[in-house]
Design an enzyme around this catalytic site. Structure first.
Site, PDB file in Angstrom:
ATOM      1  N   ARG A  77       0.866  -1.167   0.000  1.00 31.75           N
ATOM      2  CA  ARG A  77       0.000   0.000   0.000  1.00 31.75           C
ATOM      3  C   ARG A  77       0.909   1.226   0.000  1.00 31.75           C
ATOM      4  NH1 ARG A  77      -3.484  -2.994  -1.285  1.00 31.75           N
ATOM      5  NH2 ARG A  77      -5.437  -3.495  -0.212  1.00 31.75           N
TER       6      ARG A  77
ATOM      7  N   GLU B  83      -3.557   7.062  -4.618  1.00 29.95           N
ATOM      8  CA  GLU B  83      -3.897   6.559  -5.942  1.00 29.95           C
ATOM      9  C   GLU B  83      -5.375   6.788  -6.265  1.00 29.95           C
ATOM     10  OE1 GLU B  83      -2.370   2.581  -5.018  1.00 29.95           O
ATOM     11  OE2 GLU B  83      -4.432   1.818  -5.158  1.00 29.95           O
TER      12      GLU B  83
ATOM     13  N   HIS C 161      -1.807  -0.237  -9.717  1.00 30.92           N
ATOM     14  CA  HIS C 161      -2.379  -1.193  -8.751  1.00 30.92           C
ATOM     15  C   HIS C 161      -2.915  -2.442  -9.475  1.00 30.92           C
ATOM     16  CE1 HIS C 161      -4.252  -1.452  -4.483  1.00 30.92           C
ATOM     17  NE2 HIS C 161      -4.036  -2.667  -4.970  1.00 30.92           N
TER      18      HIS C 161
HETATM   19  P1  NAP Z   1      -0.437 -11.698   5.232  1.00 32.02           P
HETATM   20  O1  NAP Z   1      -0.414 -13.139   4.853  1.00 32.02           O
HETATM   21  O2  NAP Z   1      -1.258 -11.279   6.387  1.00 32.02           O
HETATM   22  O3  NAP Z   1       1.072 -11.251   5.450  1.00 32.02           O
HETATM   23  C1  NAP Z   1       1.383 -10.002   5.935  1.00 32.02           C
HETATM   24  C2  NAP Z   1       2.798 -10.001   6.463  1.00 32.02           C
HETATM   25  O4  NAP Z   1       3.108  -8.690   6.913  1.00 32.02           O
HETATM   26  C3  NAP Z   1       3.043 -10.951   7.618  1.00 32.02           C
HETATM   27  O5  NAP Z   1       4.199 -11.688   7.373  1.00 32.02           O
HETATM   28  C4  NAP Z   1       3.222 -10.044   8.842  1.00 32.02           C
HETATM   29  O6  NAP Z   1       4.206 -10.620   9.684  1.00 32.02           O
HETATM   30  C5  NAP Z   1       3.714  -8.752   8.206  1.00 32.02           C
HETATM   31  N1  NAP Z   1       3.294  -7.571   8.973  1.00 32.02           N
HETATM   32  C6  NAP Z   1       2.046  -7.252   9.375  1.00 32.02           C
HETATM   33  N2  NAP Z   1       2.049  -6.109  10.076  1.00 32.02           N
HETATM   34  C7  NAP Z   1       3.336  -5.715  10.132  1.00 32.02           C
HETATM   35  C8  NAP Z   1       3.989  -4.599  10.746  1.00 32.02           C
HETATM   36  N3  NAP Z   1       3.309  -3.685  11.447  1.00 32.02           N
HETATM   37  N4  NAP Z   1       5.326  -4.488  10.600  1.00 32.02           N
HETATM   38  C9  NAP Z   1       6.026  -5.421   9.903  1.00 32.02           C
HETATM   39  N5  NAP Z   1       5.454  -6.486   9.306  1.00 32.02           N
HETATM   40  C10 NAP Z   1       4.128  -6.633   9.430  1.00 32.02           C
HETATM   41  O7  NAP Z   1      -0.932 -10.795   4.002  1.00 32.02           O
HETATM   42  P2  NAP Z   1      -0.884 -11.125   2.449  1.00 32.02           P
HETATM   43  O8  NAP Z   1      -2.071 -11.905   2.079  1.00 32.02           O
HETATM   44  O9  NAP Z   1       0.451 -11.629   2.096  1.00 32.02           O
HETATM   45  O10 NAP Z   1      -1.092  -9.628   1.873  1.00 32.02           O
HETATM   46  C11 NAP Z   1      -0.223  -8.607   2.232  1.00 32.02           C
HETATM   47  C12 NAP Z   1      -0.698  -7.262   1.726  1.00 32.02           C
HETATM   48  O11 NAP Z   1      -0.425  -7.145   0.340  1.00 32.02           O
HETATM   49  C13 NAP Z   1      -2.201  -6.988   1.794  1.00 32.02           C
HETATM   50  O12 NAP Z   1      -2.611  -6.592   3.099  1.00 32.02           O
HETATM   51  C14 NAP Z   1      -2.387  -5.884   0.769  1.00 32.02           C
HETATM   52  O13 NAP Z   1      -2.248  -4.614   1.381  1.00 32.02           O
HETATM   53  C15 NAP Z   1      -1.240  -6.115  -0.208  1.00 32.02           C
HETATM   54  N6  NAP Z   1      -1.746  -6.550  -1.517  1.00 32.02           N
HETATM   55  C16 NAP Z   1      -1.535  -5.768  -2.608  1.00 32.02           C
HETATM   56  C17 NAP Z   1      -1.986  -6.192  -3.849  1.00 32.02           C
HETATM   57  C18 NAP Z   1      -1.768  -5.360  -5.082  1.00 32.02           C
HETATM   58  O14 NAP Z   1      -2.576  -5.437  -5.976  1.00 32.02           O
HETATM   59  N7  NAP Z   1      -0.686  -4.600  -5.159  1.00 32.02           N
HETATM   60  C19 NAP Z   1      -2.697  -7.382  -3.969  1.00 32.02           C
HETATM   61  C20 NAP Z   1      -2.891  -8.157  -2.837  1.00 32.02           C
HETATM   62  C21 NAP Z   1      -2.414  -7.729  -1.600  1.00 32.02           C
HETATM   63  P3  NAP Z   1       4.180 -10.365  11.284  1.00 32.02           P
HETATM   64  O15 NAP Z   1       2.788 -10.686  11.727  1.00 32.02           O
HETATM   65  O16 NAP Z   1       5.243 -11.273  11.809  1.00 32.02           O
HETATM   66  O17 NAP Z   1       4.534  -8.916  11.458  1.00 32.02           O
HETATM   67  C1  8YV Z   2      -7.074  -5.401  -5.436  1.00 33.43           C
HETATM   68  C2  8YV Z   2      -5.517  -5.618  -3.371  1.00 33.43           C
HETATM   69  O1  8YV Z   2      -6.588  -4.562  -6.427  1.00 33.43           O
HETATM   70  O2  8YV Z   2      -6.229  -7.655  -2.451  1.00 33.43           O
HETATM   71  C3  8YV Z   2      -5.774  -6.537  -2.239  1.00 33.43           C
HETATM   72  O3  8YV Z   2      -5.521  -6.141  -1.080  1.00 33.43           O
HETATM   73  O4  8YV Z   2      -4.954  -4.579  -3.198  1.00 33.43           O
HETATM   74  C4  8YV Z   2      -5.878  -6.019  -4.762  1.00 33.43           C
HETATM   75  O5  8YV Z   2      -6.049  -7.375  -4.895  1.00 33.43           O
HETATM   76  C5  8YV Z   2      -8.146  -4.725  -4.658  1.00 33.43           C
HETATM   77  O6  8YV Z   2      -8.416  -5.229  -3.443  1.00 33.43           O
HETATM   78  C6  8YV Z   2      -9.439  -4.735  -5.463  1.00 33.43           C
HETATM   79  O7  8YV Z   2      -9.614  -3.571  -6.076  1.00 33.43           O
END
Ligand code: NAP
Ligand code: 8YV
Length: 309
Positions: free
Chosen positions: A228, A257, A275
């Site tokens: 994010r 964004e 994104h």
């Molecule tokens: P997840 O399985 O919950 O993993 C999140 C990781 O972040 C964990 O390893 C956690 O480890 C760490 N974390 C959480 N809070 C933290 C903090 N305050 N400081 C340091 N590390 C921290 O989540 P995920 O499913 O992999 O998704 C991660 C994120 O990716 C989502 O929340 C979303 O914002 C982003 N995302 C972006 C897109 C995109 O389109 N660009 C798509 C999907 C997801 P600890 O608990 O050990 O801290």
């Molecule tokens: C999507 C995301 O773009 O899953 C997330 O956290 O950032 C992305 O998969 C969004 O949630 C849907 O617009």
């Protein structure tokens, strides 16, 4: 008895189709007079489909039972307000891990090898006047992953396939992971060539990638933000990219964004994406199916598929 649900923004087509088959869907974003529309349907609404739900909306929906978010990140849903109101919240984890990890590696190679810049170079006819230049590669470099969660682990696996060394930072050491753990982000930033962000948004990570962290990454260091925009001190990032204090950045997400700082548009050491992490047909279909499966489970009285609250 029909079940009334509210949508406040457009969702993926297959998700909307599945919702319409099962529920009476009210689309606030399509109403001309949104206040009047909401006042009329609010007393019947039992579920919200999609993310972006604040405390104000929750307060206006007295019969709301569940918010089924579209996406794994829940930073746009007021979880505390939902919990206080006894409203369940679900997200769409796991089904998007591969798509996001793939794009992450794609963004990294794009930045290391300047793929978008090379495409422009050819199209602009510049190749006719000379070669483009030499850049870097991923092979043999160290990548630090901020957030070795579901997606972070998939990125780590792929980074190893690129012959990179993987280290990570999070709040906790994960004993069963083979990678070196750093308990201080700034120390990891100092030791790596690439810093990949894939931790959740929200208060606990707000500007966690501070100027100090970016300076530790340094003039040869590369930042990749797939998480994010709020994780990064964006003005400091722009400043360091402009002044050579940071080697480069590949950014899929931004603080405000779709607004992107214009200073980035003229920089050759930057790769930008709108994104797009999960933006494939198969992944968005799977995310939509997970959203619907959560609603179906809730209204059938079964355990939720992916509960957050
Ligand atoms: P997840 O399985 O919950 O993993 C999140 C990781 O972040 C964990 O390893 C956690 O480890 C760490 N974390 C959480 N809070 C933290 C903090 N305050 N400081 C340091 N590390 C921290 O989540 P995920 O499913 O992999 O998704 C991660 C994120 O990716 C989502 O929340 C979303 O914002 C982003 N995302 C972006 C897109 C995109 O389109 N660009 C798509 C999907 C997801 P600890 O608990 O050990 O801290
Ligand atoms: C999507 C995301 O773009 O899953 C997330 O956290 O950032 C992305 O998969 C969004 O949630 C849907 O617009």
């Amino acid at each position: 008895m029909p079940i009334d649900i509210l949508q406040t923004g457009k969702l993926h087509a297959s998700c909307e189709a599945a919702l319409a088959e099962r529920y009476t869907v009210h689309k606030l974003h399509e109403a001309t007079d949104r206040d009047a529309f909401l006042a009329e349907v609010a007393p019947r609404i039992r579920a919200h489909a999609g993310s972006g739900v604040g405390a104000d909306l929750i307060a206006k929906l007295p019969r709301l039972e569940i918010i089924a978010g579209f996406g794994v990140g829940t930073d746009s849903i007021d979880l505390a307000a939902a919990k206080a109101a006894g409203v369940r919240v679900t997200n769409t984890p796991d089904v998007l891990n591969d798509a996001v990890a793939e794009l992450t590696i794609g963004m990294m190679i794009s930045l290391a090898r300047r793929i978008p810049q090379g495409d422009r170079f050819v199209r602009d006819g510049k190749w006719l006047k000379g070669n483009m230049g030499l850049f870097s590669e991923l092979t043999g470099k160290t990548v630090g992953i901020l957030g070795l969660g579901r997606i972070g682990k998939e990125i780590a696996t792929r980074a190893q396939a690129m012959k990179m060394r993987v280290v990570y930072h999070g709040r906790n050491r994960q004993e069963n992971q083979p990678y070196i753990y750093y308990d201080k982000l700034v120390e990891m930033a100092r030791d790596v060539d690439w810093l990949v962000l894939i931790a959740p948004g929200g208060k606990s990570t707000d500007r966690i990638v501070s100027r100090e962290v970016l300076e530790a990454l340094g003039p040869q260091g590369m930042l990749v933000n797939m998480a994010r925009g709020t994780l990064v001190d964006e003005p400091a990032l722009v400043d360091l990219l402009v002044n050579g204090g940071l080697g480069g950045a590949a950014l899929d997400v931004f603080e405000k964004e779709p607004q992107v700082p214009e200073a980035l548009f003229t920089l050759d050491n930057v790769v930008l994406a709108p994104h797009q992490g999960s933006a494939t047909h198969q992944t968005r279909d799977a995310m939509g199916a997970t959203l619907v499966a959560n609603l179906d489970a809730h209204f059938a009285g079964n355990p939720l598929i992916s509960p957050v609250v």
